[in-house]
Design a protein around this motif. Sequence first.
Motif, PDB file in Angstrom:
ATOM      1  N   ARG A  73       0.822  -1.217   0.000  1.00  0.00           N
ATOM      2  CA  ARG A  73       0.000   0.000   0.000  1.00  0.00           C
ATOM      3  C   ARG A  73       0.856   1.268   0.000  1.00  0.00           C
ATOM      4  O   ARG A  73       0.391   2.335  -0.376  1.00  0.00           O
ATOM      5  CB  ARG A  73      -0.946   0.000   1.199  1.00  0.00           C
ATOM      6  N   ASN A  74       2.136   1.149   0.399  1.00  0.00           N
ATOM      7  CA  ASN A  74       3.045   2.300   0.449  1.00  0.00           C
ATOM      8  C   ASN A  74       4.129   2.216  -0.621  1.00  0.00           C
ATOM      9  O   ASN A  74       5.188   2.836  -0.499  1.00  0.00           O
ATOM     10  CB  ASN A  74       3.705   2.385   1.823  1.00  0.00           C
ATOM     11  N   SER A  75       3.881   1.453  -1.678  1.00  0.00           N
ATOM     12  CA  SER A  75       4.925   1.203  -2.667  1.00  0.00           C
ATOM     13  C   SER A  75       5.359   2.475  -3.397  1.00  0.00           C
ATOM     14  O   SER A  75       6.517   2.573  -3.824  1.00  0.00           O
ATOM     15  CB  SER A  75       4.472   0.144  -3.677  1.00  0.00           C
ATOM     16  N   PHE A  76       4.459   3.450  -3.557  1.00  0.00           N
ATOM     17  CA  PHE A  76       4.854   4.695  -4.213  1.00  0.00           C
ATOM     18  C   PHE A  76       5.984   5.380  -3.436  1.00  0.00           C
ATOM     19  O   PHE A  76       7.003   5.774  -4.012  1.00  0.00           O
ATOM     20  CB  PHE A  76       3.660   5.656  -4.318  1.00  0.00           C
ATOM     21  N   GLN A  77       5.774   5.518  -2.134  1.00  0.00           N
ATOM     22  CA  GLN A  77       6.778   6.178  -1.299  1.00  0.00           C
ATOM     23  C   GLN A  77       8.080   5.381  -1.256  1.00  0.00           C
ATOM     24  O   GLN A  77       9.178   5.958  -1.293  1.00  0.00           O
ATOM     25  CB  GLN A  77       6.245   6.368   0.127  1.00  0.00           C
ATOM     26  N   ILE A  78       7.959   4.037  -1.199  1.00  0.00           N
ATOM     27  CA  ILE A  78       9.154   3.190  -1.137  1.00  0.00           C
ATOM     28  C   ILE A  78       9.943   3.292  -2.441  1.00  0.00           C
ATOM     29  O   ILE A  78      11.178   3.341  -2.446  1.00  0.00           O
ATOM     30  CB  ILE A  78       8.754   1.732  -0.832  1.00  0.00           C
ATOM     31  N   ALA A  79       9.237   3.356  -3.568  1.00  0.00           N
ATOM     32  CA  ALA A  79       9.906   3.503  -4.860  1.00  0.00           C
ATOM     33  C   ALA A  79      10.649   4.832  -4.946  1.00  0.00           C
ATOM     34  O   ALA A  79      11.787   4.902  -5.435  1.00  0.00           O
ATOM     35  CB  ALA A  79       8.890   3.384  -5.994  1.00  0.00           C
ATOM     36  N   GLU A  80      10.007   5.880  -4.466  1.00  0.00           N
ATOM     37  CA  GLU A  80      10.653   7.198  -4.487  1.00  0.00           C
ATOM     38  C   GLU A  80      11.908   7.201  -3.625  1.00  0.00           C
ATOM     39  O   GLU A  80      12.945   7.755  -4.007  1.00  0.00           O
ATOM     40  CB  GLU A  80       9.660   8.254  -4.012  1.00  0.00           C
ATOM     41  N   GLN A  81      11.830   6.551  -2.460  1.00  0.00           N
ATOM     42  CA  GLN A  81      12.992   6.476  -1.586  1.00  0.00           C
ATOM     43  C   GLN A  81      14.123   5.670  -2.216  1.00  0.00           C
ATOM     44  O   GLN A  81      15.304   5.940  -1.984  1.00  0.00           O
ATOM     45  CB  GLN A  81      12.598   5.862  -0.244  1.00  0.00           C
ATOM     46  N   ALA A  82      13.740   4.677  -3.033  1.00  0.00           N
ATOM     47  CA  ALA A  82      14.744   3.835  -3.688  1.00  0.00           C
ATOM     48  C   ALA A  82      15.287   4.473  -4.965  1.00  0.00           C
ATOM     49  O   ALA A  82      16.184   3.912  -5.607  1.00  0.00           O
ATOM     50  CB  ALA A  82      14.142   2.471  -4.008  1.00  0.00           C
ATOM     51  N   GLY A  83      14.740   5.619  -5.351  1.00  0.00           N
ATOM     52  CA  GLY A  83      15.191   6.288  -6.568  1.00  0.00           C
ATOM     53  C   GLY A  83      14.638   5.698  -7.840  1.00  0.00           C
ATOM     54  O   GLY A  83      15.193   5.909  -8.931  1.00  0.00           O
ATOM     55  N   LEU A  84      13.550   4.952  -7.741  1.00  0.00           N
ATOM     56  CA  LEU A  84      12.915   4.348  -8.911  1.00  0.00           C
ATOM     57  C   LEU A  84      11.867   5.306  -9.465  1.00  0.00           C
ATOM     58  O   LEU A  84      10.859   5.600  -8.816  1.00  0.00           O
ATOM     59  CB  LEU A  84      12.273   3.010  -8.538  1.00  0.00           C
ATOM     60  N   ALA A  85      12.075   5.814 -10.672  1.00  0.00           N
ATOM     61  CA  ALA A  85      11.116   6.698 -11.330  1.00  0.00           C
ATOM     62  C   ALA A  85      10.031   5.845 -11.989  1.00  0.00           C
ATOM     63  O   ALA A  85      10.336   4.842 -12.635  1.00  0.00           O
ATOM     64  CB  ALA A  85      11.817   7.556 -12.377  1.00  0.00           C
ATOM     65  N   PHE A  86       8.774   6.238 -11.837  1.00  0.00           N
ATOM     66  CA  PHE A  86       7.690   5.412 -12.364  1.00  0.00           C
ATOM     67  C   PHE A  86       6.587   6.267 -12.971  1.00  0.00           C
ATOM     68  O   PHE A  86       6.376   7.421 -12.591  1.00  0.00           O
ATOM     69  CB  PHE A  86       7.120   4.503 -11.280  1.00  0.00           C
ATOM     70  N   GLU A  87       5.862   5.652 -13.906  1.00  0.00           N
ATOM     71  CA  GLU A  87       4.767   6.320 -14.600  1.00  0.00           C
ATOM     72  C   GLU A  87       3.724   5.281 -14.983  1.00  0.00           C
ATOM     73  O   GLU A  87       4.058   4.146 -15.341  1.00  0.00           O
ATOM     74  CB  GLU A  87       5.287   7.021 -15.853  1.00  0.00           C
ATOM     75  N   PHE A  88       2.435   5.662 -14.898  1.00  0.00           N
ATOM     76  CA  PHE A  88       1.338   4.788 -15.289  1.00  0.00           C
ATOM     77  C   PHE A  88       0.553   5.455 -16.410  1.00  0.00           C
ATOM     78  O   PHE A  88       0.159   6.618 -16.292  1.00  0.00           O
ATOM     79  CB  PHE A  88       0.412   4.507 -14.100  1.00  0.00           C
ATOM     80  N   ILE A  89       0.322   4.706 -17.485  1.00  0.00           N
ATOM     81  CA  ILE A  89      -0.410   5.235 -18.644  1.00  0.00           C
ATOM     82  C   ILE A  89      -1.609   4.333 -18.921  1.00  0.00           C
ATOM     83  O   ILE A  89      -1.437   3.218 -19.429  1.00  0.00           O
ATOM     84  CB  ILE A  89       0.487   5.305 -19.891  1.00  0.00           C
TER      85      ILE A  89
END
Length: 552
Positions: A84-100
């Motif tokens: 449920r917190n994967s967005f924040q965890i990805a940002e902390q890990a430096g993983l840039a993401f986008e959903f289309i």
Amino acid sequence: MEASVLKALGIRDIIGPIMIGPSSSHTAGALRIASMCRRLLSAEPAQVTFTLYGSFAHTSFGHGTDRALLAGLLGMAADDIRIRNSFQIAEQAGLAFEFIPNATERVSHPNTVDIHVVDVDGTVMDVRGESIGGGAAVITRINGVDVRLDGEYHSLVISQKDAKGVLAYIANCLNVFGINIATTRMYRKRKGDVAFTIMQTDDEIPEAAREAICCNPLIFDARIIKSDLMSDTRAPVRADEADTMQGFGVGMDPHDAEVLFEQIDFASAADLLAYCNAENLALSEAICRRERCILASNGIAVDDTKHYLQHALAVMRESVTTALDDPSPSMGGLLGGEARKLADFDGGIGDSLLSTATRYAMAVLETNASMGRIVAAPTAGSSGVVPAVLFSCQDRYGFDDEQVREALACAAAVGYIITRNATVSGAEGGCQAEVGAASAMAAAAAVQLFGGTPEQCLNAAGNAIVGLMGLVCDPVAGLVEVPCQKRNATGAANALVSAQIALAGIGNMVDFDQTVEAMHRVGKSLPFELRESALGGLANTPAACAYCESRR
């Protein structure tokens, strides 16, 4: 070159997956696609774009599909509460993401996603995946080449030059390491171009085998995908304790297990009942014997099922108490606090057993809808029925944990027969296939708890299916919230009534197998609008449409 390998349905397919809600297909299945994609990478992901098609594009955000996809790429398991917190965890890990979202382009499966990944070394990977129901998923395209990879068996995914002798070289390497190849399939766009070979094996593939394969200059890369079955099981005892183990199947080698499995791979309820009567067994023990053969044939400890079911029950109990102790709003905002209101309500028309089952069923759906941890039994959308019946009976009558665990195995036996011969998917058979199946499983479990015979268990399961036959799947806004929560409570009540009838010795004119077949035919006859499309039934009422408009 390719032989057909059919995965045998096991208890973990019926009582499971253990997952974060709210949807088996849109959450757990989505995570599995991204998880397999991660295992195909040679380095950590740095940038990812998810393109969502079909149902994924329409309902993904309300189902947590976006969070689940990102969590899978980050390496989280399906039951990891951090999803449920994967967005924040990805940002902390430096993983840039986008959903289309792409709701206009037609694809072969409604739950389809394209994943475009750039890893930290700059390598690009393009993967297409489909979530096919119940948390299962397949990779159907890798870097533009059509493939099929489901992760259910040990697999080796090899990127290579399409040239003579490469397949023979790979097979020889695996032979050196004593690995038996179950299937081999090569996928290519054109002769002599880059190709992908996917080998499914009976044995776990060591890293040394992969390194040996990669020594060939015509092989560009090789990735190991471990079997999901192996990750879901564990040896329950230490090696030095193995000699003290007792019971059915102890000491079975894989070959013996395969031979025995053919004898007890129950194709119907009639087969299951005949075996129980011949061996003087409960449904629970018969299905566990079958499960032990499946596990032993894969080299896994034969009595691990007990431990898995204990873990599943612990998660089920937690999914009940979470919503009662600390209610949270659902993803769509339609649920939150209903179970607590039932707990605080002093009065009403139900006895203590029915009242408890009602609030337990609704509690689990609240947990599920707020991205809590649940056990799909047999699906996430019907996950409240079985725990509601099991725990209300345990709390009211004092059954011990072992009795409840055996009752859960009985529920799995019924769910297995339904899944094998019909469907438990709302998209295929309506809500009768989800809540109806769960109600049948719970009814049989209740009968076993109260000392009923295998025949009475199946009679109760048949009663439950009949009571909900024709029930449509019409989730408002496509969310697993309304009317799903209250239908789970209805399914629990229906299970208790069905069990009471069977325990009284009242038989059925139509046996269980014929009842399941009738349900299957009814499901096929339901129009598309009434099979999880969110286009008919309650989902098409003015109030529901107004809610959908408010979310745009």
